[in-house]
Motif scaffolding. Structure first.
Motif, PDB file in Angstrom:
ATOM      1  N   PHE A 195     -32.585  19.478  46.947  1.00 32.06           N
ATOM      2  CA  PHE A 195     -32.965  20.894  46.993  1.00 32.06           C
ATOM      3  C   PHE A 195     -33.627  21.307  45.676  1.00 32.06           C
ATOM      4  O   PHE A 195     -34.655  21.985  45.650  1.00 32.06           O
ATOM      5  N   SER A 196     -33.034  20.879  44.580  1.00 34.31           N
ATOM      6  CA  SER A 196     -33.490  21.263  43.252  1.00 34.31           C
ATOM      7  C   SER A 196     -34.926  20.823  42.977  1.00 34.31           C
ATOM      8  O   SER A 196     -35.697  21.555  42.349  1.00 34.31           O
ATOM      9  N   TYR A 197     -35.300  19.629  43.435  1.00 37.34           N
ATOM     10  CA  TYR A 197     -36.671  19.166  43.197  1.00 37.34           C
ATOM     11  C   TYR A 197     -37.677  20.117  43.822  1.00 37.34           C
ATOM     12  O   TYR A 197     -38.621  20.567  43.170  1.00 37.34           O
ATOM     13  N   VAL A 198     -37.463  20.430  45.076  1.00 38.29           N
ATOM     14  CA  VAL A 198     -38.403  21.309  45.775  1.00 38.29           C
ATOM     15  C   VAL A 198     -38.427  22.686  45.123  1.00 38.29           C
ATOM     16  O   VAL A 198     -39.500  23.227  44.827  1.00 38.29           O
ATOM     17  N   ALA A 199     -37.269  23.260  44.863  1.00 37.85           N
ATOM     18  CA  ALA A 199     -37.201  24.608  44.297  1.00 37.85           C
ATOM     19  C   ALA A 199     -37.757  24.664  42.874  1.00 37.85           C
ATOM     20  O   ALA A 199     -38.479  25.610  42.520  1.00 37.85           O
ATOM     21  N   ASN A 200     -37.448  23.676  42.053  1.00 38.08           N
ATOM     22  CA  ASN A 200     -37.974  23.678  40.689  1.00 38.08           C
ATOM     23  C   ASN A 200     -39.478  23.471  40.666  1.00 38.08           C
ATOM     24  O   ASN A 200     -40.192  24.139  39.924  1.00 38.08           O
ATOM     25  N   ARG A 201     -39.973  22.546  41.481  1.00 35.67           N
ATOM     26  CA  ARG A 201     -41.404  22.273  41.489  1.00 35.67           C
ATOM     27  C   ARG A 201     -42.197  23.473  41.995  1.00 35.67           C
ATOM     28  O   ARG A 201     -43.212  23.846  41.441  1.00 35.67           O
ATOM     29  N   GLU A 202     -41.714  24.086  43.055  1.00 37.03           N
ATOM     30  CA  GLU A 202     -42.472  25.164  43.695  1.00 37.03           C
ATOM     31  C   GLU A 202     -42.176  26.557  43.152  1.00 37.03           C
ATOM     32  O   GLU A 202     -42.932  27.481  43.419  1.00 37.03           O
ATOM     33  N   TRP A 203     -41.098  26.696  42.383  1.00 40.55           N
ATOM     34  CA  TRP A 203     -40.771  28.028  41.896  1.00 40.55           C
ATOM     35  C   TRP A 203     -40.533  28.049  40.393  1.00 40.55           C
ATOM     36  O   TRP A 203     -41.275  28.712  39.660  1.00 40.55           O
TER      37      TRP A 203
ATOM     38  N   PHE B 216     -35.032  28.574  36.529  1.00 41.23           N
ATOM     39  CA  PHE B 216     -34.286  27.317  36.482  1.00 41.23           C
ATOM     40  C   PHE B 216     -32.794  27.595  36.667  1.00 41.23           C
ATOM     41  O   PHE B 216     -32.093  26.868  37.379  1.00 41.23           O
ATOM     42  N   ALA B 217     -32.295  28.663  36.054  1.00 43.68           N
ATOM     43  CA  ALA B 217     -30.882  29.029  36.181  1.00 43.68           C
ATOM     44  C   ALA B 217     -30.536  29.455  37.612  1.00 43.68           C
ATOM     45  O   ALA B 217     -29.460  29.112  38.117  1.00 43.68           O
ATOM     46  N   VAL B 218     -31.424  30.180  38.274  1.00 41.39           N
ATOM     47  CA  VAL B 218     -31.186  30.579  39.668  1.00 41.39           C
ATOM     48  C   VAL B 218     -31.128  29.344  40.563  1.00 41.39           C
ATOM     49  O   VAL B 218     -30.218  29.198  41.389  1.00 41.39           O
ATOM     50  N   VAL B 219     -32.100  28.443  40.396  1.00 38.83           N
ATOM     51  CA  VAL B 219     -32.088  27.199  41.172  1.00 38.83           C
ATOM     52  C   VAL B 219     -30.809  26.421  40.851  1.00 38.83           C
ATOM     53  O   VAL B 219     -30.160  25.877  41.752  1.00 38.83           O
TER      54      VAL B 219
ATOM     55  N   PHE C 124     -25.544  24.544  42.282  1.00 39.08           N
ATOM     56  CA  PHE C 124     -24.113  24.510  41.984  1.00 39.08           C
ATOM     57  C   PHE C 124     -23.294  24.805  43.237  1.00 39.08           C
ATOM     58  O   PHE C 124     -22.320  24.115  43.543  1.00 39.08           O
ATOM     59  N   VAL C 125     -23.704  25.819  43.999  1.00 41.55           N
ATOM     60  CA  VAL C 125     -23.004  26.169  45.241  1.00 41.55           C
ATOM     61  C   VAL C 125     -23.106  25.018  46.246  1.00 41.55           C
ATOM     62  O   VAL C 125     -22.120  24.666  46.904  1.00 41.55           O
ATOM     63  N   ILE C 126     -24.284  24.417  46.341  1.00 35.30           N
ATOM     64  CA  ILE C 126     -24.459  23.263  47.231  1.00 35.30           C
ATOM     65  C   ILE C 126     -23.545  22.124  46.786  1.00 35.30           C
ATOM     66  O   ILE C 126     -22.848  21.513  47.603  1.00 35.30           O
ATOM     67  N   THR C 127     -23.554  21.830  45.495  1.00 36.50           N
ATOM     68  CA  THR C 127     -22.710  20.757  44.967  1.00 36.50           C
ATOM     69  C   THR C 127     -21.239  20.998  45.296  1.00 36.50           C
ATOM     70  O   THR C 127     -20.551  20.108  45.800  1.00 36.50           O
ATOM     71  N   MET C 128     -20.757  22.202  45.022  1.00 37.74           N
ATOM     72  CA  MET C 128     -19.344  22.507  45.271  1.00 37.74           C
ATOM     73  C   MET C 128     -19.014  22.435  46.748  1.00 37.74           C
ATOM     74  O   MET C 128     -17.956  21.921  47.126  1.00 37.74           O
ATOM     75  N   SER C 129     -19.895  22.941  47.594  1.00 33.39           N
ATOM     76  CA  SER C 129     -19.632  22.935  49.038  1.00 33.39           C
ATOM     77  C   SER C 129     -19.516  21.514  49.566  1.00 33.39           C
ATOM     78  O   SER C 129     -18.583  21.187  50.302  1.00 33.39           O
ATOM     79  N   VAL C 130     -20.475  20.667  49.189  1.00 34.89           N
ATOM     80  CA  VAL C 130     -20.437  19.277  49.656  1.00 34.89           C
ATOM     81  C   VAL C 130     -19.256  18.543  49.025  1.00 34.89           C
ATOM     82  O   VAL C 130     -18.512  17.823  49.716  1.00 34.89           O
ATOM     83  N   ASP C 131     -19.068  18.717  47.717  1.00 30.37           N
ATOM     84  CA  ASP C 131     -17.972  18.046  47.010  1.00 30.37           C
ATOM     85  C   ASP C 131     -16.630  18.363  47.652  1.00 30.37           C
ATOM     86  O   ASP C 131     -15.896  17.463  48.063  1.00 30.37           O
TER      87      ASP C 131
END
Length: 165
Positions: free
Chosen positions: A55-63, A14-17, A22-29
């Motif tokens: 992104f988080s939904y897919v990564a959290n659900r599948e990983w 969960f922390a890795v996702v 976080f990187v996605i959020t900062m980049s877009v922001d």
């Protein structure tokens, strides 16, 4: 140490996702805030969090929570995005408060001071609030049953036949 990591595997994933989100959020922001949304910093943050949430939904659900479940996929997705929407509000609230209640913006602060205030309130404090809420809500409501998806895999003869082949 290995046992500790194994016991907290879900949290670490969960922390890795969350780190990637976080990187996605900062980049877009920052991409939006320094270009097309210069006068709408909270909107830029919300859009960044929204892209990261998909992104988080897919990564959290599948990983991260790959063995958890207990709900139909549509119900699970609806709950995920509902709770992510609440977390989005928690994420944006500190920056909104900083900008519009404390009035930490130009001309009261220099442009650099505004960016520091936005970073601390929106990125640091907001992300911590949103992440803590997501961890609790996802485990409690979205993916409530441990090993639920393992049980489905074990009962599905098509999957068992593919494993045997």
């Amino acid at each position: 140490m290995r046992e500790l990591l194994k016991r907290h595997r879900e949290l670490l994933r969960f922390a890795v996702v969350g780190g990637i989100s976080f990187v996605i959020t900062m980049s877009v922001d920052y991409g939006l805030k320094f270009t097309v949304l210069r006068t709408h910093p909270v909107t830029a943050l919300i859009l960044g969090v929204l892209v990261a949430t998909i992104f988080s939904y897919v990564a959290n659900r599948e990983w991260s929570f790959r063995t958890r479940g207990g709900r139909e996929r549509a119900h699970e997705a609806a709950l995920f995005f509902l709770f992510s929407g609440v977390a989005l509000g928690l994420n944006a609230l500190p920056q909104w408060f900083s900008r519009y209640v404390l009035d930490l913006q130009v001309p009261r602060l220099s442009p650099v001071g505004v960016e520091v205030a936005d970073f601390v309130s929106g990125i640091v404090i907001g992300t911590l609030l949103g992440t803590a809420f997501r961890w609790w809500a996802f485990k409690k409501w979205v993916f409530p049953d441990e090993d639920a998806r393992l049980a489905v895999v074990a009962e599905d003869p098509d999957i068992q036949d593919r494993k045997a082949a």
